[in-house]
Scaffold this motif. Structure first.
Motif, PDB file in Angstrom:
ATOM      1  N   PHE A 150      36.186  31.214  36.041  1.00  0.00           N
ATOM      2  CA  PHE A 150      37.241  31.273  35.356  1.00  0.00           C
ATOM      3  C   PHE A 150      36.723  31.714  33.645  1.00  0.00           C
ATOM      4  O   PHE A 150      37.493  32.457  33.298  1.00  0.00           O
ATOM      5  CB  PHE A 150      37.954  30.119  35.301  1.00  0.00           C
ATOM      6  CG  PHE A 150      38.967  29.965  34.089  1.00  0.00           C
ATOM      7  CD1 PHE A 150      40.260  30.633  34.430  1.00  0.00           C
ATOM      8  CD2 PHE A 150      38.734  29.144  32.900  1.00  0.00           C
ATOM      9  CE1 PHE A 150      41.304  30.398  33.377  1.00  0.00           C
ATOM     10  CE2 PHE A 150      39.771  29.286  31.843  1.00  0.00           C
ATOM     11  CZ  PHE A 150      40.984  29.831  32.044  1.00  0.00           C
ATOM     12  N   ASN A 151      35.818  31.098  33.401  1.00  0.00           N
ATOM     13  CA  ASN A 151      35.233  31.413  31.906  1.00  0.00           C
ATOM     14  C   ASN A 151      34.651  32.908  31.855  1.00  0.00           C
ATOM     15  O   ASN A 151      35.167  33.545  30.852  1.00  0.00           O
ATOM     16  CB  ASN A 151      34.025  30.524  31.660  1.00  0.00           C
ATOM     17  CG  ASN A 151      34.427  29.051  31.356  1.00  0.00           C
ATOM     18  OD1 ASN A 151      35.704  28.878  31.163  1.00  0.00           O
ATOM     19  ND2 ASN A 151      33.552  28.080  31.372  1.00  0.00           N
ATOM     20  N   GLN A 152      34.493  33.427  33.102  1.00  0.00           N
ATOM     21  CA  GLN A 152      33.848  34.859  32.710  1.00  0.00           C
ATOM     22  C   GLN A 152      35.345  35.879  32.993  1.00  0.00           C
ATOM     23  O   GLN A 152      35.729  36.601  32.234  1.00  0.00           O
ATOM     24  CB  GLN A 152      33.114  35.040  33.853  1.00  0.00           C
ATOM     25  CG  GLN A 152      32.454  36.350  33.403  1.00  0.00           C
ATOM     26  CD  GLN A 152      31.687  37.171  34.938  1.00  0.00           C
ATOM     27  OE1 GLN A 152      31.858  36.752  35.956  1.00  0.00           O
ATOM     28  NE2 GLN A 152      31.187  38.374  34.490  1.00  0.00           N
ATOM     29  N   GLN A 180      32.905  41.811  42.907  1.00  0.00           N
ATOM     30  CA  GLN A 180      31.512  42.279  42.214  1.00  0.00           C
ATOM     31  C   GLN A 180      30.855  40.936  42.009  1.00  0.00           C
ATOM     32  O   GLN A 180      31.527  39.983  41.366  1.00  0.00           O
ATOM     33  CB  GLN A 180      31.401  43.220  40.966  1.00  0.00           C
ATOM     34  CG  GLN A 180      31.809  44.616  41.509  1.00  0.00           C
ATOM     35  CD  GLN A 180      30.697  45.282  41.625  1.00  0.00           C
ATOM     36  OE1 GLN A 180      29.486  45.078  40.856  1.00  0.00           O
ATOM     37  NE2 GLN A 180      30.603  46.042  42.729  1.00  0.00           N
ATOM     38  N   GLY A 181      29.784  40.526  42.494  1.00  0.00           N
ATOM     39  CA  GLY A 181      28.967  39.553  41.623  1.00  0.00           C
ATOM     40  C   GLY A 181      29.207  38.291  42.553  1.00  0.00           C
ATOM     41  O   GLY A 181      29.858  38.305  43.657  1.00  0.00           O
ATOM     42  N   LEU A 186      33.214  35.739  45.751  1.00  0.00           N
ATOM     43  CA  LEU A 186      34.203  36.196  44.874  1.00  0.00           C
ATOM     44  C   LEU A 186      35.032  37.360  45.578  1.00  0.00           C
ATOM     45  O   LEU A 186      34.794  38.211  46.060  1.00  0.00           O
ATOM     46  CB  LEU A 186      33.970  36.571  43.729  1.00  0.00           C
ATOM     47  CG  LEU A 186      34.897  36.532  42.440  1.00  0.00           C
ATOM     48  CD1 LEU A 186      35.516  35.044  42.369  1.00  0.00           C
ATOM     49  CD2 LEU A 186      34.478  37.053  41.168  1.00  0.00           C
ATOM     50  N   PHE A 187      36.538  36.796  45.631  1.00  0.00           N
ATOM     51  CA  PHE A 187      37.284  38.015  45.953  1.00  0.00           C
ATOM     52  C   PHE A 187      38.662  37.804  45.023  1.00  0.00           C
ATOM     53  O   PHE A 187      39.166  37.168  44.636  1.00  0.00           O
ATOM     54  CB  PHE A 187      38.107  37.336  47.507  1.00  0.00           C
ATOM     55  CG  PHE A 187      37.062  37.338  48.530  1.00  0.00           C
ATOM     56  CD1 PHE A 187      36.697  38.511  49.581  1.00  0.00           C
ATOM     57  CD2 PHE A 187      35.912  36.233  48.523  1.00  0.00           C
ATOM     58  CE1 PHE A 187      35.713  38.245  50.599  1.00  0.00           C
ATOM     59  CE2 PHE A 187      35.002  36.172  49.587  1.00  0.00           C
ATOM     60  CZ  PHE A 187      34.710  37.163  50.334  1.00  0.00           C
ATOM     61  N   GLU A 188      39.063  39.248  45.149  1.00  0.00           N
ATOM     62  CA  GLU A 188      40.215  39.507  44.233  1.00  0.00           C
ATOM     63  C   GLU A 188      41.447  39.369  45.336  1.00  0.00           C
ATOM     64  O   GLU A 188      41.422  40.266  46.508  1.00  0.00           O
ATOM     65  CB  GLU A 188      40.125  40.633  43.551  1.00  0.00           C
ATOM     66  CG  GLU A 188      41.283  40.885  42.602  1.00  0.00           C
ATOM     67  CD  GLU A 188      41.374  42.372  41.904  1.00  0.00           C
ATOM     68  OE1 GLU A 188      40.245  42.973  41.885  1.00  0.00           O
ATOM     69  OE2 GLU A 188      42.464  42.687  41.503  1.00  0.00           O
TER      70      GLU A 188
END
Ligand code: UTP
Length: 292
Positions: A150-152, A180-181, A186-188
């Motif tokens: 979230f912070n990123q 990415q990363g 992580l998934f959109e």
């Protein structure tokens, strides 16, 4: 200005029908896994993840939750007089914990409705939602792992878990593409569906009871029509949010127990007891002696 997560909402106004008769006159959130009520695991996780304000959505018959986090004057006095200082420390540490606020949901009109009850107290800032039933055992608290994302990313992040086979139809399921990363975790999110048939599930990524949401979700929930049984679903509100903002799913590292379900509760109890310094040894010996 960067958004920072400070507030955590615990919807705890559900009826807990899966755990009847235990939940007839006591909240399921107060059922203990070993010796700690399940909601306390969640509150400790939220605190360890940087939240310093906890909002609990309660309903009828949930008084025990408020009492648990409040000062217990008679108990503390008795423990002090009897010099039971270790126990006194445990009891005080709970009431000293943190700033807590309670909001009543007058009728159990769904998880989305429960979250909407927190709107005034949360205001215009991001907030976490934790479903206390999902007790997650992990090295780094699950919510804290999500806070890093979230912070990123500065947009909503919800917890996901890979669920294989037919069991996927018990969950909210994500249509999502790898981002990415974060080591492939992580998934959109493109879309989400609530409890699809196994053959219609868009993926094996199930939504788990940890969410970090932007305050836009309140506007969405307020506009979302109630679904089956007059209930307002959080999934429907989040689907509307997706049309306005990016949302990510994060496959957290850790082991989750669904303690709102009897079998899940038993698994959590056994495994948490085995890990305890004071109980693990004798409990393991006891289990070994059972002729299974
Ligand atoms: P559940 O789906 O687990 O429902 O709710 P429940 O009523 O608690 O339990 P069962 O399924 O009947 O056994 C998910 C979370 O949403 C909260 C519940 O307290 C739980 O933390 N909730 C649900 C509310 O706060 N209000 C509601 O109207 C519904």
């Amino acid at each position: 200005m960067t958004m920072k997560l400070r507030k955590a909402v615990f919807p705890a106004a559900g009826l807990g029908t899966r755990f009847l008769p235990a939940t007839k006159a006591q909240p399921k959130e107060m059922l203990p896994v070993v010796d700690k009520p399940i909601i306390q695991y969640g509150v400790e996780e939220a605190m360890a993840s940087g939240c310093d304000q906890i909002i609990i959505i309660t309903g009828r018959g949930k008084q025990a939750i408020e009492d648990h986090f409040d000062v217990s004057y008679e108990l503390e006095k008795m423990l002090e007089e009897r010099h039971k200082l270790d126990l006194l420390k445990i009891v005080r540490s709970i009431s000293d914990m943190i700033y807590l606020a309670y909001v009543r949901q007058k009728e159990a009109l769904g998880l989305g409705h429960a979250v909407l009850m927190a709107r005034e107290l949360v205001g215009n800032e991001p907030f976490a939602v934790l479903l206390a039933d999902d007790v997650i055992d992990s090295r780094v608290p699950a919510l804290k792992q999500m806070v890093e994302v979230f912070n990123q990313k500065q947009c909503s992040v919800i917890a996901a878990q890979v669920v294989e086979g037919k069991m996927i139809s018990s969950y909210g399921v994500l249509d999502a593409q790898p981002a990415q990363g974060y080591g492939g975790r992580l998934f959109e999110i493109r879309n989400m569906v609530e409890k699809p048939k196994p053959e219609e599930a868009p993926s094996n990524l199930a939504v788990i009871g940890r969410y970090i949401l932007t305050p836009t979700v309140f506007e969405c929930l307020a506009k979302t029509p109630a679904g089956a049984g007059g209930e307002l679903q959080l999934t429907d509100g989040m689907r509307m949010l997706l049309k306005q903002e990016k949302m990510y799913a994060y496959v957290y590292e850790g082991r989750r127990y669904d303690t709102g379900d009897k079998l899940g509760f038993l698994k959590a109890t056994v495994e948490f007891a085995l890990k305890r310094d004071d109980l693990g040894g004798p409990f393991r010996e006891y289990l070994k002696g059972l002729k299974l």
